[in-house]
Scaffold this active site. Structure first.
Site, mmCIF file in Angstrom:
data_model
loop_
_atom_site.group_PDB
_atom_site.id
_atom_site.type_symbol
_atom_site.label_atom_id
_atom_site.label_comp_id
_atom_site.label_asym_id
_atom_site.label_seq_id
_atom_site.Cartn_x
_atom_site.Cartn_y
_atom_site.Cartn_z
ATOM 1 N N LYS A 206 0.345 9.528 -4.715
ATOM 2 C CA LYS A 206 -0.671 8.496 -5.861
ATOM 3 C C LYS A 206 -1.987 8.746 -5.737
ATOM 4 C CE LYS A 206 -2.537 4.475 -8.385
ATOM 5 N NZ LYS A 206 -1.599 3.011 -8.592
ATOM 6 N N GLU A 212 0.124 10.151 6.295
ATOM 7 C CA GLU A 212 1.367 10.402 6.600
ATOM 8 C C GLU A 212 1.506 11.228 5.549
ATOM 9 O OE1 GLU A 212 0.233 7.321 5.902
ATOM 10 O OE2 GLU A 212 0.718 5.855 7.649
ATOM 11 N N GLY A 267 2.660 1.800 -7.561
ATOM 12 C CA GLY A 267 3.102 2.964 -6.584
ATOM 13 C C GLY A 267 4.446 2.516 -5.898
ATOM 14 N N ARG A 268 4.209 0.801 -6.137
ATOM 15 C CA ARG A 268 6.305 0.619 -6.202
ATOM 16 C C ARG A 268 6.354 0.678 -7.408
ATOM 17 N NH1 ARG A 268 1.863 -2.371 -5.010
ATOM 18 N NH2 ARG A 268 1.373 -4.672 -5.231
ATOM 19 N N GLU A 353 5.487 -6.810 -1.337
ATOM 20 C CA GLU A 353 3.583 -6.375 -1.131
ATOM 21 C C GLU A 353 3.757 -7.009 -2.805
ATOM 22 O OE1 GLU A 353 3.987 -1.681 -0.593
ATOM 23 O OE2 GLU A 353 2.549 -2.456 -1.697
ATOM 24 N N HIS A 384 30.600 -8.921 8.022
ATOM 25 C CA HIS A 384 30.511 -9.099 9.474
ATOM 26 C C HIS A 384 29.416 -9.198 10.509
ATOM 27 C CE1 HIS A 384 34.722 -7.864 8.561
ATOM 28 N NE2 HIS A 384 34.004 -7.023 7.580
ATOM 29 N N LYS A 512 -4.338 1.458 6.586
ATOM 30 C CA LYS A 512 -3.899 2.746 5.940
ATOM 31 C C LYS A 512 -5.860 3.180 6.420
ATOM 32 C CE LYS A 512 -1.918 4.067 1.897
ATOM 33 N NZ LYS A 512 -2.367 4.423 0.386
HETATM 34 C C1 G6Q Z 1 2.751 0.578 -3.239
HETATM 35 C C2 G6Q Z 1 1.332 0.900 -2.688
HETATM 36 C C3 G6Q Z 1 2.274 1.875 -1.265
HETATM 37 C C4 G6Q Z 1 2.178 3.062 -1.105
HETATM 38 C C5 G6Q Z 1 2.033 3.878 -0.434
HETATM 39 C C6 G6Q Z 1 1.630 5.575 -0.932
HETATM 40 O O1 G6Q Z 1 2.544 0.233 -4.116
HETATM 41 O O2 G6Q Z 1 0.176 1.008 -2.997
HETATM 42 O O3 G6Q Z 1 3.633 1.354 -0.888
HETATM 43 O O4 G6Q Z 1 2.420 3.527 -2.381
HETATM 44 O O5 G6Q Z 1 0.726 3.970 0.292
HETATM 45 O O6 G6Q Z 1 0.343 5.914 -1.004
HETATM 46 P P1 G6Q Z 1 0.200 6.550 -1.524
HETATM 47 O O7 G6Q Z 1 1.044 7.178 -3.218
HETATM 48 O O8 G6Q Z 1 -1.508 7.279 -2.406
HETATM 49 O O9 G6Q Z 1 0.046 8.091 -1.213
#
Ligand code: G6Q
Length: 549
Positions: A206, A212, A267-268, A353, A384, A512
């Protein structure tokens, strides 16, 4: 005191709880032959049996009253109308617009977002068709066989979970790979499996600033260029999904190869947006649309059904009952379906989150519990392992048992055994086993006297342990869409009740920022930054171990 705990319905539920906590579900079932019928609901291809909960009509009346007093009717409308309910980031929250199949206008800052949503969907469709049909060729004129999605968190888990869940619907030529971990092992192992001439990399971020993802994307790009020996070949093998066009261009991906989404997609909650590109590539446009259709069915139901007959509201409010009254701080997601093995991780992020917060919207601290710890595993494997604690441990952890009635992909005989376990577990959690029943059982095995009595307390099951049974007609794109949307809305409702912002994630943002200084220290570019003695010693130890490398 918070606004929530001052509501008349909040207090009335405490009064009701004083009596209700003594109920045993075994008795509630015995006294009401219609209970299973009355406490069940069907939406699209999803059926929910919520009868095996510690609830009565009075409990539900009280909970629905609480939902009203907490302002759910207004908040629900505000979300669907595109109001900026994510107040700490001043953003609308419009994953519902991404699957608004009626196309009715949804305004953000006076602009209808639907034309943009539809135009990106159309671009995605065209692109996916070109790749899937073999019309899009790599730099040596070969069709794409492997897709490597590079992202993390919300830009990874949704597509990964859906692609795993709907494997039987996947394109036979397409192999999907997901790389999220900055531990180079994941990318290294993935690159061993793919060939540069036939691989498409999708960089999903996003913000396009996530360390990463950018590190993995850069390494993948270098790997690719070293083999293709032509920078121009990148255009055929790298695409980006982001809200940040400038950063995509700076990274070296042509913005013409970028699929856009917007700040009002969290994001989620983003798998319905261009972040779902790996899903569409794998399943095809038609199946992706079915996923959206399924979510839309749940959206419509959530927006229009009465709270008493509203699946997300019921799941949310029953959850509130356990979290805030019983003090149950955890919730188990147990899919009885191998294809859904990543669902617990996905719901874990979605819920924890979103509602892992301790500050009310007005900035005051909460004085009640919020999000439970969400955990889980495929149910049959859990049986199990950790189910022991769920049956006889000291915690109350409500469990969602999720499965499908038909399973066309299973081998003969397997599905019946699987479902027998779901139903048996739900029954056992509810009923338990009394000392009398244990005695009879042991006596039938030939035990008697002290030997029998010594075993009895260990083999007693208190029961009264809550479960929701969620049955899908079958696991297909439409029903999966409905299932995911069900959890999204459940989480929204709980956030509204607690008066918190479910749509920011400052804890993630902290992560971050944190590593940046230490990264410079580990790389030997910075010395003596202020740290506690433990952190300093760990940094020194790392530097010693890697000296001279
Ligand atoms: C989701 C969070 C988080 C995010 C990641 C990746 O709701 O904000 O999990 O999606 O940190 O972020 P970017 O999409 O900006 O790389």
């Amino acid at each position: 005191m918070s606004a929530l705990t001052q509501l008349p319905a909040w207090q009335a539920l405490w009064d009701h709880f004083a009596d209700a906590k003594h109920h045993h579900m075994r008795d509630l079932f015995a006294s009401d032959p219609q209970r299973a019928e009355r406490y069940a609901l069907e939406v699209g291809g999803l059926f929910l049996d919520y009868s095996k909960n510690r609830i009565t009509d009075d409990t539900l009346r009280g909970l629905m009253q609480l939902a009203r007093e907490a302002g759910l009717p207004t908040k629900l409308k505000a979300m669907f109308k595109g109001e900026k309910i994510n107040s700490t980031e001043n953003r609308a929250v419009l994953h519902v617009a991404l699957r608004n199949r009626t196309n009715s206008p949804i305004l953000v800052d006076g602009e209808d977002v639907m034309p943009k949503v539809n135009s990106v969907l159309a671009r995605m469709g065209k692109f996916c068709h070109a790749i899937r049909s073999g019309e899009w060729l790599g730099y040596t004129h070969q069709p794409i066989t492997d897709v490597v999605s590079i992202g993390i968190g919300g830009s990874d888990l949704g597509p990964l979970m859906v692609c795993s869940a709907l494997k039987p619907f996947g394109h036979p030529r397409m192999n999907m790979h997901f790389v999220s971990n900055v531990d180079g092992a994941q990318l290294k192992e993935t690159l061993k499996k793919v060939h540069p001439e036939t691989t498409l990399f999708i960089v999903e971020s996003k913000t396009f600033t996530t360390q990463e993802t950018l590190t993995n994307a850069l390494t993948a790009r270098e790997w690719f260029v070293a083999r293709a020996r032509d920078e121009k070949a990148v255009a055929k093998h790298f695409v980006a999904v982001s809200t940040n066009k400038k950063a995509v261009a700076e990274f070296g991906i042509d913005p013409a190869n970028m699929f856009e989404f917007w700040d009002w997609v969290g994001g989620r909650y983003s798998l319905w947006s261009a972040i779902g590109l790996p899903i569409m590539l794998y399943l095809g446009e038609e199946n992706f649309t079915e996923l959206l259709n399924g979510a839309h069915i749940m959206d419509q139901h959530f927006a229009n059904a009465s709270f008493e007959q509203n699946m997300p509201v019921l799941l949310a409010m029953i959850g509130i009952w356990y979290i805030n009254y019983y003090g149950g701080g955890s919730h188990v997601i147990a899919p009885y379906d191998q294809y859904l093995h990543r669902l617990p991780a996905f719901i874990q992020q979605l819920d924890m989150e979103s509602n892992g917060k301790q500050t009310c919207l007005d900035g005051s601290p909460v004085d009640f519990e919020t999000a439970p710890i969400i955990w889980g595993e495929t149910g049959i494997n859990g049986q199990h392992a950790f189910f022991q604690l769920l049956h006889q441990g000291t915690h109350i952890s409500p469990i969602d048992l999720i499965c499908s009635l038909q399973n066309s992909s299973s081998l003969p005989g397997h599905h019946e055994i699987l479902l027998a376990n779901v139903f048996a577990q739900a029954e056992a959690f509810m009923r338990g086993k009394t000392a009398e029943e244990v005695r009879e059982e042991l006596a039938a095995q030939g035990l008697k006297g002290d030997a029998l009595e010594a075993l009895v307390p260990h083999k007693v099951f208190g029961g009264n342990r809550p479960t929701n049974t969620l049955l899908m007609d079958r696991l297909d794109p439409r029903n999966l869409g409905s299932l995911i949307a069900l959890y999204e809305h459940k989480i929204f409702v709980q956030g509204v009740i607690w008066g918190i912002n479910s749509f920011d994630q400052w804890g993630v943002e902290l992560g971050k920022q944190l590593a940046k200084t230490i990264h410079a220290e580990l790389a030997g570019k910075l010395d003596d930054a202020p740290h506690d003695s433990s952190t300093k010693a760990l940094i020194r130890r790392y530097r010693r171990a890697n000296a001279g490398q």
